[in-house]
Design a protein around this motif. Structure first.
Motif, mmCIF file in Angstrom:
data_model
loop_
_atom_site.group_PDB
_atom_site.id
_atom_site.type_symbol
_atom_site.label_atom_id
_atom_site.label_comp_id
_atom_site.label_asym_id
_atom_site.label_seq_id
_atom_site.Cartn_x
_atom_site.Cartn_y
_atom_site.Cartn_z
ATOM 1 N N ASN A 285 -4.120 5.937 4.396
ATOM 2 C CA ASN A 285 -2.819 6.607 4.452
ATOM 3 C C ASN A 285 -2.802 7.858 3.577
ATOM 4 O OD1 ASN A 285 -1.852 4.394 5.975
ATOM 5 N ND2 ASN A 285 -1.368 3.273 4.097
ATOM 6 N N PRO A 286 -2.187 8.940 4.051
ATOM 7 C CA PRO A 286 -2.052 10.139 3.213
ATOM 8 C C PRO A 286 -1.166 9.900 1.995
ATOM 9 C CG PRO A 286 -1.724 10.672 5.538
ATOM 10 C CD PRO A 286 -1.733 9.175 5.429
ATOM 11 N N TYR A 287 -0.146 9.019 2.120
ATOM 12 C CA TYR A 287 0.824 8.828 1.037
ATOM 13 C C TYR A 287 0.747 7.435 0.414
ATOM 14 C CZ TYR A 287 5.259 8.608 -1.493
ATOM 15 O OH TYR A 287 6.210 8.458 -2.464
ATOM 16 N N HIS A 288 0.906 6.403 1.219
ATOM 17 C CA HIS A 288 0.913 5.042 0.676
ATOM 18 C C HIS A 288 -0.516 4.560 0.455
ATOM 19 C CE1 HIS A 288 5.091 5.047 2.359
ATOM 20 N NE2 HIS A 288 5.304 4.455 1.192
ATOM 21 N N ASN A 289 -1.128 5.110 -0.579
ATOM 22 C CA ASN A 289 -2.505 4.789 -0.909
ATOM 23 C C ASN A 289 -2.597 4.384 -2.378
ATOM 24 O OD1 ASN A 289 -2.349 7.276 -2.317
ATOM 25 N ND2 ASN A 289 -3.006 8.372 -0.481
ATOM 26 N N LEU A 290 -3.801 4.239 -2.887
ATOM 27 C CA LEU A 290 -3.972 3.767 -4.262
ATOM 28 C C LEU A 290 -3.441 4.757 -5.293
ATOM 29 C CD1 LEU A 290 -6.650 5.172 -5.914
ATOM 30 C CD2 LEU A 290 -7.839 3.992 -4.082
ATOM 31 N N ILE A 327 0.944 -3.921 -7.161
ATOM 32 C CA ILE A 327 0.763 -4.473 -5.813
ATOM 33 C C ILE A 327 1.850 -4.063 -4.844
ATOM 34 C CG2 ILE A 327 -0.290 -6.508 -6.894
ATOM 35 C CD1 ILE A 327 2.243 -8.077 -5.967
ATOM 36 N N HIS A 328 2.834 -3.278 -5.268
ATOM 37 C CA HIS A 328 4.075 -3.135 -4.498
ATOM 38 C C HIS A 328 3.876 -2.554 -3.090
ATOM 39 C CE1 HIS A 328 4.010 1.175 -5.394
ATOM 40 N NE2 HIS A 328 4.989 1.315 -4.515
ATOM 41 N N ASP A 329 2.781 -1.836 -2.841
ATOM 42 C CA ASP A 329 2.498 -1.307 -1.496
ATOM 43 C C ASP A 329 1.093 -1.691 -1.026
ATOM 44 O OD1 ASP A 329 4.795 -0.106 -0.489
ATOM 45 O OD2 ASP A 329 4.484 1.733 -1.633
ATOM 46 N N PHE A 330 0.599 -2.822 -1.503
ATOM 47 C CA PHE A 330 -0.756 -3.263 -1.170
ATOM 48 C C PHE A 330 -0.912 -3.464 0.344
ATOM 49 C CE2 PHE A 330 -3.772 -6.887 -0.646
ATOM 50 C CZ PHE A 330 -4.923 -6.230 -1.079
ATOM 51 N N GLU A 331 -1.951 -2.883 0.891
ATOM 52 C CA GLU A 331 -2.251 -2.938 2.337
ATOM 53 C C GLU A 331 -1.102 -2.390 3.191
ATOM 54 O OE1 GLU A 331 -3.654 -6.787 3.566
ATOM 55 O OE2 GLU A 331 -5.612 -6.504 2.625
ATOM 56 N N HIS A 332 -0.461 -1.346 2.704
ATOM 57 C CA HIS A 332 0.572 -0.662 3.489
ATOM 58 C C HIS A 332 -0.083 -0.054 4.728
ATOM 59 C CE1 HIS A 332 3.855 2.010 4.584
ATOM 60 N NE2 HIS A 332 4.616 1.480 3.631
ATOM 61 N N THR A 333 0.563 -0.190 5.864
ATOM 62 C CA THR A 333 -0.031 0.253 7.132
ATOM 63 C C THR A 333 0.196 1.721 7.429
ATOM 64 O OG1 THR A 333 1.957 -0.418 8.329
ATOM 65 C CG2 THR A 333 0.183 -2.056 8.122
#
Length: 606
Positions: A285-290, A327-333
């Motif tokens: 993801n461009p945004y929801h990443n590490l 962890i709040h966005d872990f494995e966000h699609t």
């Protein structure tokens, strides 16, 4: 420092339970039996023993040749050995087994010193014909002779409760040192015990930090700015070769002393953080990443530390807050909850269209923490685990934007009764604000985050177009008004959220100001010098929000002019056409822009 396997059940050794750092973050040294070995009979043999042990202490790390713990030379040799270990730890040369044996020896020496200082001298020559043997130099005198890098601890600097803690820590029971008719330990001996304990504690911490994670110098330099509001997480990620989440997570768990307090195994922590990074990178993801995960975690830390909210929390609550942020966005699609619902994805089916992504973040993260190689919670008691899990679930679920307005409404109602503000709700609002905080950071950071977020939205819009679905707001590459959307996002979402959070922090922390006068619960620097009853909260986000909003307004005006120019050019290319068929809607004024709640963070419902 973990026990070696062959010593795990040895009651005579100082094990992980009895020799580790306590949950209060302090070194626990326990006394053993009061049995003493016999002293050497001649001064010549003693001198020879000291010289031999002294040399051995500075060369080898074995403990078999060290003098008995209750002999006069033991403390001297122990100090040489500890300093030798400190030097070797800096070079990464100390095996864990040797470190364990030496810390055990040092703890035993401290026990002996303490018992020697607090015991009452009895007359043993009552029935003796021969004169008493001259007593060796006391432990107190020996310690006084030792030069130490730590400054002398003044008696007035240690309150009564600290002295009580020392008695309890070093003797297992207060009754052992406060029996009626017995003299209390002299403060000087207690001060020496503190100094010796701090040295052992330093060895433990230095080994812990050196063995768990080697931080590159460039990364270490950038981590010094972790307390800054507009922390440049992009620079950190570049210096860290794409591992910003790992280093931020490690740094904060160390900063709050959580690795020590909850005995987090270094290899498990490393595995946990690396698996988090892999999950954040799963969908590219461009945004929801590490990097977003690292940014939100650092922002949560900033609010906790700079507002002094951490003083309101227990260690377990701080631990849960840091992990929830990680962890709040872990494995966000890279797509919104609404996209999952509209497409009937497996996640939507699994979680019944309710907080689809947020539920997955929690579930997938706890699966990692349950695995044997990444179980950073394995030393929590059953009650602690239950409390930890409940708080993490509450906080992460609250990042669903579909709960946004209800969350603010509930907190506003509680502000009238600040004594009823629930910790779960307070921390949930902190994480929620951190999750949407990029418009409240410096313009360079905010502008970069905006571009990356829009690119993620546009990718979703492309997929929606391919599937024949209506394109979600802000997800159309051709029609999105970037500046206007950000103005609306600031006006209707971010600014009100931070306003409520600011008032919440003031309501919570103002009562602690009164306690600070006597208990020093919060640093005096956070209070208005002219009015000690008023809590003054630093709000760096307020200036950033105002500056960024003005910049977007300027951009919106330029964009409007550019659209007018293009419209005029299009009209000039088609003469004699019906102008009514070519009219275009006037752009929405910047101050009347309608907020698009769901896409502003890539999360939420309809």
């Amino acid at each position: 420092v973990a026990n070696p396997p062959d010593r795990a059940k040895d009651d005579s050794s100082v094990g992980a339970k009895n020799g580790q750092l306590s949950r209060a973050g302090s070194l626990t040294v326990l006394r053993r039996t009061n049995s003493k070995s016999k002293l050497a009979s001649s001064s010549s043999s003693r001198t020879s023993s000291i010289a031999e042990s002294d040399s051995y202490a500075s060369v080898d790390l074995g403990t078999d040749k060290l003098p008995p713990i209750d002999t006069p030379e033991a403390s001297h040799v122990c100090s040489i050995r500890l300093r030798n270990i400190l030097r070797r730890i800096q070079n990464g040369e100390v095996p864990k087994e040797d470190l364990y044996k030496n810390l055990e020896y040092a703890a035993s020496v401290l026990e002996s010193v303490y018992v020697d200082e607090t015991s009452t001298v009895k007359d043993t020559t009552k029935n003796s014909i021969e004169p008493p043997t001259p007593q060796p130099k006391s432990s107190k005198e020996r310690l006084t002779d030792e030069d130490d890098e730590l400054s002398e601890v003044e008696p007035d600097a240690v309150p009564t409760e600290v002295r009580d803690w020392l008695a309890l820590t070093f003797t297992r029971s207060m009754n052992n040192v406060r029996r009626r008719g017995q003299e209390k330990p002299k403060f000087r001996s207690v001060a020496h015990a503190i100094r010796a304990g701090i040295m052992v504690d330093r060895i433990y911490r230095r080994l812990s930090s050196s063995s768990t994670l080697h931080i590159p110098p460039a990364v270490l330099q950038l981590l010094k700015g972790m307390d800054d509001w507009s922390f440049d997480v992009f620079a950190l990620n570049s210096a860290a070769d794409g591992h910003s989440l790992k280093y931020v997570g490690y740094e904060l768990l160390q900063k709050y002393d959580l690795v020590t307090k909850y005995k987090i195994n270094s290899s498990m922590l490393d595995s946990f953080l690396l698996q988090l990074e892999a999950g954040y990178s799963k969908y590219k993801n461009p945004y929801h990443n590490l990097v977003h995960g690292a940014d939100v975690t650092q922002t949560v830390h900033n609010i906790l530390s700079q507002s002094k909210l951490a003083h309101w929390l227990t260690d377990l609550e701080v631990f849960a807050t840091i992990v929830a942020a990680l962890i709040h966005d872990f494995e966000h699609t890279g797509t919104t909850n609404n996209f999952h619902i509209q497409t009937g994805s497996e996640f939507a089916l699994l979680y019944n269209d309710k907080a689809v992504l947020e539920n997955h973040h929690i579930c997938a993260s706890f699966r990692i923490m349950r695995s044997e190689e990444s179980n950073i919670l394995n030393h929590l008691s059953r009650e602690e685990y239950r409390e930890f899990r409940a708080l993490v679930i509450e906080m992460v679920l609250a990042t669903d934007m579909s709960f946004h307005f209800q969350q603010l409404k509930n907190m506003k109602n509680l502000l009238g009764m600040p004594e009823n503000i629930d910790k779960q709700k307070a921390l949930s609002l902190v994480l929620h604000c951190a999750d949407i905080s990029h418009p409240a950071k410096d313009w360079s950071l905010h502008h970069r985050w905006t571009n990356q977020l829009l690119e993620e939205f546009f990718k979703q819009g492309d997929r929606e177009q391919e599937l024949g679905l209506p394109i979600s707001p802000l997800c159309d590459r051709e029609k999105t008004l970037v500046a206007e959307s950000q103005i609306g996002f600031i006006d209707f979402i971010v600014d009100p959220s931070f306003t409520v959070m600011t008032e919440m922090l003031e309501k919570i922390l103002t009562p602690l100001q009164k306690a600070a006068r006597s208990e020093e619960a919060i640093s005096e620097e956070v209070f208005d010098k002219s009015d000690k009853s008023k809590y003054v909260l630093s709000t760096p986000w307020a200036d950033c929000l105002a500056i960024n909003k003005n910049k977007w307004k300027e951009q919106a005006a330029k964009d409007a002019e550019e659209r007018k120019r293009k419209e005029a050019e299009e009209k000039s290319k088609v003469p004699n056409s019906n102008t009514n068929n070519n009219t275009t809607k006037a752009p929405v004024p910047a101050d009347k822009a309608t907020p698009v709640v769901n896409c502003s963070t890539g999360k939420g419902g309809n």
